[in-house]
Write an enzyme that holds these catalytic residues in place. Structure first.
Site, mmCIF file in Angstrom:
data_model
loop_
_atom_site.group_PDB
_atom_site.id
_atom_site.type_symbol
_atom_site.label_atom_id
_atom_site.label_comp_id
_atom_site.label_asym_id
_atom_site.label_seq_id
_atom_site.Cartn_x
_atom_site.Cartn_y
_atom_site.Cartn_z
ATOM 1 C CB CYS A 9 45.445 57.612 22.497
ATOM 2 S SG CYS A 9 45.269 56.731 24.074
ATOM 3 C CD GLU A 61 49.231 52.852 33.163
ATOM 4 O OE1 GLU A 61 49.579 53.577 34.110
ATOM 5 O OE2 GLU A 61 48.070 52.819 32.730
#
Length: 199
Positions: A9, A61
């Protein structure tokens, strides 16, 4: 400190790069986000993305982790000191997220051919529009390396994997990308899968 990251990712790559630039000692746990390990389910209610644990602090996050790391480990600084420049840095990262990362999600999900072609076209257009900006400064809109670079460059590393070829007018962007690809911290934070994206 423990960082739970997947191995491909781009946002996870960004966080690993920030950690490497800071020279922080940590335990990296590469996890398959598709089959979330049980310990992560308790820490990360969304069961996606990256999870960072520092004693009692649990963050999940990428943008929040960036700024936490920059404040917790202030050297070298990756955010400007004055409030206006800090706000502009955040705004630029928000635009990168909206204008580029949203299209990455379409490509990673393996959506319809039409949706993927549209995502590639928009990414190509948005990246090409950045080229004149990158011709003016050594780093992204700055004379200093910052979180904006950490957020943008992992996407540029993945362009071949996304099937995106930039036009000649994007040469300043490509020169910028290759220069930052050669940073020691960038190279040390690459996973095996990420290295194979450029073979």
């Amino acid at each position: 400190m423990t960082l739970y990251s997947d191995n491909h990712c781009p946002e996870n790559h960004c966080v690993r790069w920030v950690v490497a630039e800071k020279g922080i000692y940590y335990d990296l746990q590469l996890a398959d986000i598709q089959s979330t390990p049980p310990q992560l389910i308790k820490m990360n209610p969304y069961k996606e993305g990256i999870t960072f644990v520092d004693r009692e602090v649990v963050l999940y996050e990428a943008q929040i982790i960036f700024e936490y790391l920059d404040e917790r480990f202030p050297h070298p600084p990756l955010m400007p000191v004055d409030p206006v420049s800090r706000a502009n840095n955040r705004l630029c990262r928000y635009r990168i997220q909206r204008d580029l990362y949203n299209h990455v999600k379409v490509l990673e999900r393996g959506s319809s051919k039409k949706a993927m072609a549209t995502a590639r076209r928009k990414m190509r257009e948005n990246l090409t529009s950045l080229a004149p900006i990158l011709a003016q400064k050594p780093f992204f809109m700055s004379d200093e390396f910052s979180l904006m670079d950490c957020y943008l460059v992992p996407l540029l590393w993945r362009l071949p994997a996304f099937g995106i070829e930039l036009p000649r007018q994007a040469e300043p962007l490509l020169n910028y990308a290759h220069r930052l690809f050669n940073r020691e911290a960038f190279q040390t934070c690459l996973t095996k899968i990420e290295r194979e994206m450029r073979i």
